[in-house]
Write an enzyme that holds these catalytic residues in place. Structure first.
Site, mmCIF file in Angstrom:
data_model
loop_
_atom_site.group_PDB
_atom_site.id
_atom_site.type_symbol
_atom_site.label_atom_id
_atom_site.label_comp_id
_atom_site.label_asym_id
_atom_site.label_seq_id
_atom_site.Cartn_x
_atom_site.Cartn_y
_atom_site.Cartn_z
ATOM 1 N N ASP A 142 -7.492 17.316 -14.857
ATOM 2 C CA ASP A 142 -8.013 16.031 -15.384
ATOM 3 C C ASP A 142 -7.727 15.840 -16.877
ATOM 4 O OD1 ASP A 142 -9.321 13.661 -16.429
ATOM 5 O OD2 ASP A 142 -10.924 13.977 -14.536
ATOM 6 N N LYS A 174 -8.619 4.708 -19.468
ATOM 7 C CA LYS A 174 -8.997 5.426 -20.849
ATOM 8 C C LYS A 174 -7.531 5.016 -21.719
ATOM 9 C CE LYS A 174 -12.821 6.013 -18.909
ATOM 10 N NZ LYS A 174 -12.678 6.670 -17.373
ATOM 11 N N TYR A 188 -16.543 15.084 -15.241
ATOM 12 C CA TYR A 188 -17.336 13.906 -15.409
ATOM 13 C C TYR A 188 -18.326 13.542 -14.205
ATOM 14 C CZ TYR A 188 -17.367 8.858 -14.334
ATOM 15 O OH TYR A 188 -17.477 7.562 -14.251
ATOM 16 N N ARG A 230 0.908 -1.136 -0.030
ATOM 17 C CA ARG A 230 -0.041 0.005 -0.156
ATOM 18 C C ARG A 230 0.929 1.122 0.044
ATOM 19 N NH1 ARG A 230 -2.120 2.006 4.463
ATOM 20 N NH2 ARG A 230 -2.496 -0.053 5.569
#
Ligand code: LCS
Length: 405
Positions: free
Chosen positions: A183, A208, A111, A58
């Site tokens: 973004d 994407k 978004y 992590r």
């Protein structure tokens, strides 16, 4: 040596030295949750930050580190962080930059789930937000408050394909010492590099174009080493939305072809957008590469090419738009974008269904708007499929595959 090579080379080599990994050509997948310490003192030193080395996945993983180094280089940043989704990346950044009572100035559209996150921040933590067209310096200046702690921009905006001039935003934001977050999902670093224009943090839904093959959900954040270390040791570590080593490995594989894929996406999108304009079933095509796009000049200034995304409205209702989707044979009805497959979706009822109608209308997300992610198939086949579906909508098609250059 860093960044000496061209972008097209760095997508393949950056951040990886095969001699450090048993001469393996492909970056190895370190599918491990934890790392062993030679003795208790070594564990103590690693936790205290006095000795370099991995501790627990992590907090860091060698496969993820290669991805992070590569993405930092491609965006022109000092450091990067991998996340388990684009939304994990967005939320980690916003949690890092804001506290209760702060204000976020946001581009006119975002978004749907980013919109949802802004609502959640307001409801739970009294972190308010405003939307702005960010079309002029004065517009931006007038929307900044004393408590504005972050400017958040999507460009191109999903799904309306409006663009924002990043240099203008940076100029006003930095007068007030406010960080600018971009973004960059719709462009990928191949088409647009906001950090080089002075922005402070770049976010990707790596699901994407970065991954490019529709087989991974992931996110990436890029910025200064100092900011990345802070996020790594706070909102990433303690909220925990990290990327898995396997997903990082898939992204490294996808990234190798980013430049060639983006060229093809852009080239095909331009052809399809030009043909859509001529089709009688179409009301409006929104494509930044067209000279009549309201921010075409911004596209030329800050993007290498116009991208692989096209939005368009059809002459008709929501039901007629949905019928066009249903009549497609090859093109898939699916959310997401940037994949090899051409994808079509209906933003009002899909990606932006969570946005209340009032805001959707303000953002320009009409019921007859469709969003097309142009894939890597032969553009002739993409058009042929679109054309037959559109012809059914108006029963007298004018353009044909043979008109394609
Ligand atoms: N930012 C943008 C601009 C996006 O388009 C998306 C997802 C995200 C962030 C979130 O990334 P994720 O957590 O899904 O990796 N956009 C989607 C879309 O347009 N269709 O499906 C997902």
């Amino acid at each position: 040596m860093k960044d000496e090579k061209r972008f097209e080379t760095r997508v393949i080599h950056e951040g990886y030295e095969s001699t450090q990994h048993f001469d393996s050509l492909a970056p190895p997948l370190y599918q491990t949750s934890t790392y062993t310490f030679a003795n208790a003192k070594q564990g103590e030193h690693r936790f205290a930050g006095e000795e370099a080395g991995y501790i627990y996945s992590r907090l860091g993983n060698p496969t993820v580190s290669i991805l992070e180094q590569r993405m930092a280089s491609l965006e022109g940043g000092e450091g990067a962080l991998g996340f388990g989704s684009g939304m994990a990346a967005v939320s980690a950044v916003l949690f890092s930059l804001t506290k209760t009572g702060d204000h976020i100035l946001c581009s006119q559209g975002v978004y749907g789930c980013t919109f949802g996150l802004l609502q959640l921040l307001e409801e739970k933590f009294a972190i308010t937000h405003d939307f702005s067209s960010m079309s002029t310096e004065d517009e931006i200046r007038s929307r900044i408050h004393e408590n504005t702690s972050c400017i958040y921009v999507e460009t191109p905006i999903n799904p309306t394909m409006q663009l924002i001039d990043l240099e203008v935003v940076v100029k006003v934001a930095h007068e007030k010492g406010i960080p600018v977050v971009v973004d960059n999902t719709f462009c990928s670093p191949y088409l647009q590099r906001p950090l080089e224009l002075g922005c402070d943090i770049v976010i990707h839904s790596a699901t994407k174009y970065i991954g490019g093959h529709g087989d991974v959900i992931a996110g990436v954040v890029v910025g200064t080493q100092e900011k990345m270390s802070e996020i790594r040791m706070t909102t990433q570590k303690d909220i925990g939305g990290i990327i898995s080593p396997f997903d990082a490995w898939l992204l490294l594989r996808g990234l190798k072809t980013l430049a060639v894929r983006m060229d093809r996406h852009c080239e095909s999108a331009e052809k399809i957008a030009d043909l859509l304009v001529k089709h009688p079933a179409i009301e409006k095509v929104i494509y930044p590469g067209h000279s009549n796009h309201p921010q075409h000049a911004i596209m030329k200034k800050q993007m290498k090419k116009a991208g692989g995304m096209i939005s368009f409205t059809i002459k008709g209702s929501k039901e007629e738009a949905q019928k066009v989707m249903d009549d497609l044979q090859m093109i898939k009805i699916a959310v997401s974008l940037g994949d090899a497959e051409t994808l079509i979706q209906h933003p009002a009822t899909m990606t932006h269904a969570v946005v209340p109608e009032e805001y959707r209308m303000k953002m320009g997300i009409d019921d007859n708007l469709l969003r097309l992610s142009v894939g890597l198939e032969a553009p002739e086949d993409i058009w042929k499929d679109l054309e037959q579906a559109l012809n059914k909508a108006c029963s007298h098609g004018l353009t044909t595959v043979s008109e394609m250059k």
